[in-house]
Design a protein around this motif. Structure first.
Motif, mmCIF file in Angstrom:
data_model
loop_
_atom_site.group_PDB
_atom_site.id
_atom_site.type_symbol
_atom_site.label_atom_id
_atom_site.label_comp_id
_atom_site.label_asym_id
_atom_site.label_seq_id
_atom_site.Cartn_x
_atom_site.Cartn_y
_atom_site.Cartn_z
ATOM 1 N N ARG A 74 -9.435 5.851 1.591
ATOM 2 C CA ARG A 74 -9.413 6.945 0.616
ATOM 3 C C ARG A 74 -8.590 6.575 -0.622
ATOM 4 N NH1 ARG A 74 -10.069 12.348 2.130
ATOM 5 N NH2 ARG A 74 -7.890 12.871 1.708
ATOM 6 N N LEU A 75 -7.509 5.856 -0.412
ATOM 7 C CA LEU A 75 -6.713 5.392 -1.559
ATOM 8 C C LEU A 75 -7.497 4.401 -2.403
ATOM 9 C CD1 LEU A 75 -3.246 4.950 0.189
ATOM 10 C CD2 LEU A 75 -3.788 6.629 -1.594
ATOM 11 N N GLY A 85 -10.745 3.604 -7.453
ATOM 12 C CA GLY A 85 -11.936 2.962 -7.983
ATOM 13 C C GLY A 85 -12.203 1.594 -7.409
ATOM 14 N N GLU A 86 -11.614 1.306 -6.238
ATOM 15 C CA GLU A 86 -11.759 -0.027 -5.652
ATOM 16 C C GLU A 86 -12.818 -0.073 -4.560
ATOM 17 O OE1 GLU A 86 -7.826 -1.027 -4.423
ATOM 18 O OE2 GLU A 86 -7.001 -0.676 -6.413
ATOM 19 N N GLY A 87 -13.397 1.078 -4.196
ATOM 20 C CA GLY A 87 -14.514 1.087 -3.262
ATOM 21 C C GLY A 87 -14.125 0.773 -1.837
ATOM 22 N N ALA A 88 -15.138 0.453 -1.021
ATOM 23 C CA ALA A 88 -14.965 0.272 0.416
ATOM 24 C C ALA A 88 -14.615 -1.174 0.754
ATOM 25 C CB ALA A 88 -16.227 0.708 1.145
ATOM 26 N N VAL A 89 -13.580 -1.660 0.122
ATOM 27 C CA VAL A 89 -13.109 -3.024 0.373
ATOM 28 C C VAL A 89 -11.655 -2.955 0.811
ATOM 29 C CG1 VAL A 89 -12.572 -5.251 -0.677
ATOM 30 C CG2 VAL A 89 -14.688 -4.077 -1.276
ATOM 31 N N PHE A 90 -11.349 -3.655 1.917
ATOM 32 C CA PHE A 90 -10.008 -3.658 2.465
ATOM 33 C C PHE A 90 -9.385 -5.032 2.298
ATOM 34 C CE2 PHE A 90 -12.349 -0.419 4.702
ATOM 35 C CZ PHE A 90 -11.454 0.637 4.818
ATOM 36 N N LYS A 91 -8.190 -5.066 1.767
ATOM 37 C CA LYS A 91 -7.449 -6.309 1.714
ATOM 38 C C LYS A 91 -6.986 -6.678 3.128
ATOM 39 C CE LYS A 91 -3.617 -8.566 -0.696
ATOM 40 N NZ LYS A 91 -2.512 -8.387 -1.667
ATOM 41 N N GLN A 93 -0.921 10.221 -3.198
ATOM 42 C CA GLN A 93 -1.509 11.044 -2.137
ATOM 43 C C GLN A 93 -2.044 12.378 -2.657
ATOM 44 O OE1 GLN A 93 -1.871 10.171 1.132
ATOM 45 N NE2 GLN A 93 -0.893 8.177 0.854
ATOM 46 N N LEU A 94 -1.483 12.902 -3.729
ATOM 47 C CA LEU A 94 -1.889 14.216 -4.214
ATOM 48 C C LEU A 94 -3.385 14.295 -4.533
ATOM 49 C CD1 LEU A 94 1.157 15.210 -6.461
ATOM 50 C CD2 LEU A 94 0.689 15.864 -4.095
ATOM 51 N N PRO A 95 -3.986 13.254 -5.159
ATOM 52 C CA PRO A 95 -5.439 13.333 -5.384
ATOM 53 C C PRO A 95 -6.246 13.409 -4.088
ATOM 54 C CG PRO A 95 -4.458 11.681 -6.821
ATOM 55 C CD PRO A 95 -3.400 12.087 -5.844
ATOM 56 N N LEU A 96 -5.698 12.862 -2.987
ATOM 57 C CA LEU A 96 -6.396 12.971 -1.704
ATOM 58 C C LEU A 96 -6.411 14.417 -1.225
ATOM 59 C CD1 LEU A 96 -5.130 9.808 0.223
ATOM 60 C CD2 LEU A 96 -6.914 10.014 -1.517
ATOM 61 N N LEU A 97 -5.306 15.142 -1.473
ATOM 62 C CA LEU A 97 -5.298 16.562 -1.140
ATOM 63 C C LEU A 97 -6.341 17.303 -1.970
ATOM 64 C CD1 LEU A 97 -1.459 17.345 -0.902
ATOM 65 C CD2 LEU A 97 -3.035 16.825 0.957
ATOM 66 N N SER A 98 -6.444 16.945 -3.235
ATOM 67 C CA SER A 98 -7.447 17.587 -4.091
ATOM 68 C C SER A 98 -8.852 17.292 -3.596
ATOM 69 C CB SER A 98 -7.282 17.110 -5.537
ATOM 70 O OG SER A 98 -6.038 17.519 -6.069
ATOM 71 N N MET A 99 -9.088 16.056 -3.150
ATOM 72 C CA MET A 99 -10.393 15.700 -2.596
ATOM 73 C C MET A 99 -10.738 16.576 -1.391
ATOM 74 S SD MET A 99 -10.053 11.539 -2.865
ATOM 75 C CE MET A 99 -11.368 11.226 -1.687
ATOM 76 N N ASP A 100 -9.704 16.991 -0.654
ATOM 77 C CA ASP A 100 -9.900 17.830 0.534
ATOM 78 C C ASP A 100 -9.852 19.320 0.202
ATOM 79 O OD1 ASP A 100 -10.063 15.580 2.139
ATOM 80 O OD2 ASP A 100 -7.912 15.558 2.561
ATOM 81 N N LEU A 154 0.838 -1.192 0.000
ATOM 82 C CA LEU A 154 0.000 0.000 0.000
ATOM 83 C C LEU A 154 0.877 1.248 0.000
ATOM 84 C CD1 LEU A 154 -2.631 -1.108 2.640
ATOM 85 C CD2 LEU A 154 -3.144 -0.505 0.270
ATOM 86 N N PRO A 155 0.529 2.256 -0.803
ATOM 87 C CA PRO A 155 1.362 3.470 -0.886
ATOM 88 C C PRO A 155 1.075 4.452 0.249
ATOM 89 C CG PRO A 155 -0.448 3.632 -2.433
ATOM 90 C CD PRO A 155 -0.570 2.272 -1.790
ATOM 91 N N LEU A 156 1.201 3.974 1.470
ATOM 92 C CA LEU A 156 0.884 4.789 2.638
ATOM 93 C C LEU A 156 1.994 5.792 2.940
ATOM 94 C CD1 LEU A 156 -0.438 1.939 4.956
ATOM 95 C CD2 LEU A 156 -1.833 3.691 3.834
#
Length: 615
Positions: A130-131, A136-142, A514-521, A23-25
């Motif tokens: 959020r990633l 486009g993977e929705g609310a599913v966690f590996k 991460q940059l698109p997450l900043l845009s989302m905010d 994961l790109p955390l």
């Protein structure tokens, strides 16, 4: 229904998730183990409240955050369902801020010793969600297991709210972004020559006078001085109720707000409010920009006992409204010639058996530090080389470079690192010709090199580090964000993560996710790290030639000398020196990754490049 559609869509995309090795955390967790199953949030998923009702407010905040992201309200329950739930456990053998995040097929479990650990585990879980949504993977966690804890206790960002005032809503939004990346200290530089930003009830002129200056717009250096009779209408301050509100808001996000009252220099707003606190006692105006002359007194008189009386009043009220264990008292860049020409200060030198004005500064800092300690607080000061030793109980904030931190740590003092050339967020991020930031450059790739444990330092005395954002050229919230991100990602990584540091190319990929997450905010950020960087030099026969590089590996640069804007069909730079055609006035450059433009078009005058070649 939205949840169910999302889940169906996500399982269709699990092949993509399964291919993801990591994961790109940001910051990287200390240890991650991946499983093979998946946990899917749907309209029956619940969040189980812990046993202690004192923690319910925190967990309900988590639920609100998740619901906002998912656009659906999650259920909170006092029961612990056997499946399809998110639960919080207490695990006493963990460190205070550590957490375990366990995602299984039937539940998500976050374990911690204290609520701070739950909070950081929740930030990791939220970032994964959020990633996933962004991909486009929705609310599913590996399925996975994460064991994580911070490398340093002090993971800070500083905002200078004196040069430009930012209201409490701006500060709250800044705190929100800090918390998402596990920063836990907001250092507020509340006072300077350009404004006093906190209400002190015993000294009301600090805000009625000191919080305001004449309005000016533009480049900081050379700003026009106040005209005769011109009204001071630009500025603002935080009331004590504002501060209490901010402190509460930050505490809910496990951010400690540390106040700074900068003394004995950087004090023109103080002196303008109460001229008697200076050596000259002459009326002053709060500075509108950065012009300076000998008639301006920005240093307090450290020989006069009445100065210390006023400072004690300030420290008393600051200690009462800021619950932080720390108070920063400044101490840097003091113009000591005022003291050399002040009879009262010279008498103080004689009375205290001091040698000179350098030792007088040490005397002042130690005396103010004693006031701070008397309020049950720990003083912090900017590192300065002074002849007479400072109280070893003062935490040293090393800013000029790392040498101060090494020296102080080995002398037994606690230290916080914020070396300017690696962590200052007011330094420009792109070519200096195109930016209006003062001083020098601190590119994204450079800030990633920050090592809070430089060679020779006493690790036991390192509290941590921070990025410092001085705001001479930061007049609004969008620029505040732009100067912080994405360099804030590198600081978060260096101050939190105990995992092996990834190489630069890998970390760039993480930043890009991460940059698109900043845009989302709706958070602004710089993409100047994609810019071509041009170097000018003279060849063997004295002609100026150019070489071009990029911070980000794998980019292709295209350029033009004919004053047209290049794209991927223009000449490509091929890692060799290029000559400047006769008659060319400018070079324009742009970077691409494949067929996608990544940078802005960088336009630089040939005359500027020839000037650099001479240097």
């Amino acid at each position: 229904m939205k949840f169910l559609l999302s889940v169906l869509f996500c399982f269709a995309g699990t092949a993509f998730i399964a291919k993801s090795q990591e994961l790109p955390l940001i910051p990287l967790p200390e240890k991650v183990t991946y499983g093979t199953s998946f946990f899917a949030i749907n309209d029956q998923t619940s969040i189980s409240l812990p046993r202690d009702k004192a923690d319910w407010e925190l967990i309900k905040l988590f639920a609100e955050q998740f619901s906002e992201i998912l656009k659906e309200k999650l259920i909170t329950t006092v029961k612990e369902p056997s499946k399809n739930t998110i639960v919080f456990k207490i695990k006493e053998d963990l460190a205070d801020e550590a957490y375990l995040l366990d995602i299984r097929k039937d539940k998500i479990e976050i374990s911690a010793k204290k609520p701070a650990g739950w909070f950081y585990g929740w930030q990791t879980l939220t970032q994964i969600l959020r990633l996933n949504l962004q991909a486009g993977e929705g609310a599913v966690f590996k399925a996975l297991s994460i064991a994580d804890k911070p490398k340093f206790a002090w993971r800070g960002l500083m905002i200078d709210v004196s040069r430009h005032f930012f209201d409490k809503d701006v500060v709250k939004r800044y705190i929100d972004q800090m918390a998402k990346y596990k920063f836990n200290v907001l250092h507020l530089h509340l006072t300077d020559n350009q404004g006093w930003r906190v209400e002190i009830k015993q000294l009301p002129k600090l805000t009625s006078v000191g919080a305001w200056r004449v309005p000016r717009t533009g480049y900081w250096s050379g700003m026009p001085a106040a005209e005769p009779g011109e009204a001071a209408t630009y500025g603002g301050f935080y009331s004590q109720e504002d501060i209490k509100e901010l402190v509460k808001y930050a505490k809910q996000r496990f951010v400690d707000i540390v106040p700074e009252i900068d003394l004995p220099g950087h004090s023109l707003a103080f002196v303008a409010s109460y001229p008697q606190v200076s050596c000259t006692k002459t009326p002053q105006q709060v500075l509108a920009g950065d012009p300076w002359n000998a008639t301006r007194t920005n240093v307090v008189c450290v020989g006069n006992d009445s100065t210390y009386t006023m400072i004690d009043q300030i420290i008393t009220e600051i200690a009462a409204i800021f619950p932080s264990k720390y108070i920063h008292i400044g101490g840097d860049e003091v113009t000591r010639n005022y003291w050399s020409n002040c009879k009262v200060c010279q008498q103080r030198i004689a009375t205290e058996g001091l040698k000179n004005v350098d030792e007088l500064q040490s005397y002042f800092v130690n005396r103010v530090a004693k006031m701070v300690k008397a309020k049950g607080k720990t003083p912090i000061g900017w590192y300065e080389t002074l002849e007479k030793g400072l109280d070893t109980g003062i935490v040293q904030m090393s800013w000029k470079d790392e040498k101060g931190a090494v020296k102080s740590s080995n002398a037994g003092q606690k230290v916080i690192l914020t070396p300017a050339f690696l962590t200052y967020l007011d330094f420009y991020q792109g070519d200096p010709y195109l930016e209006n930031a003062p001083f020098t450059v601190n590119r994204l790739s450079n800030s990633y090199k920050f090592n809070p444990l430089p060679e020779g330092i006493n690790i036991q005395n390192v509290l941590g580090g921070q990025g410092s954002l001085w705001t001479e050229q930061v007049p609004n919230e969008r620029k505040l964000q732009f100067m912080t991100w994405p360099r804030g990602f590198t600081l978060a990584q260096n101050l939190w993560s105990k995992a092996p540091k990834p190489n630069w190319a890998d970390f760039v990929k993480r930043i890009e996710t991460q940059l698109p997450l900043l845009s989302m905010d709706s958070v602004n950020y710089s993409n100047y790290f994609y810019d071509p960087i041009v170097f000018a030099k003279k060849d063997s026969v004295g002609n100026v030639v150019l070489n071009i590089d990029t911070e980000v590996p794998g980019l292709t640069v295209y350029y033009a000398f004919d004053d047209t804007d290049p794209d991927q069909f223009y000449p490509r730079y091929k890692d060799e020196s290029i000559s400047i055609p006769k008659g060319a006035k400018n070079i324009r450059m742009v970077s691409y990754h494949g067929n996608r433009q990544k940078s802005r078009i960088v336009k630089l005058p040939i005359a500027e490049l020839k000037r650099r070649a001479k240097l």
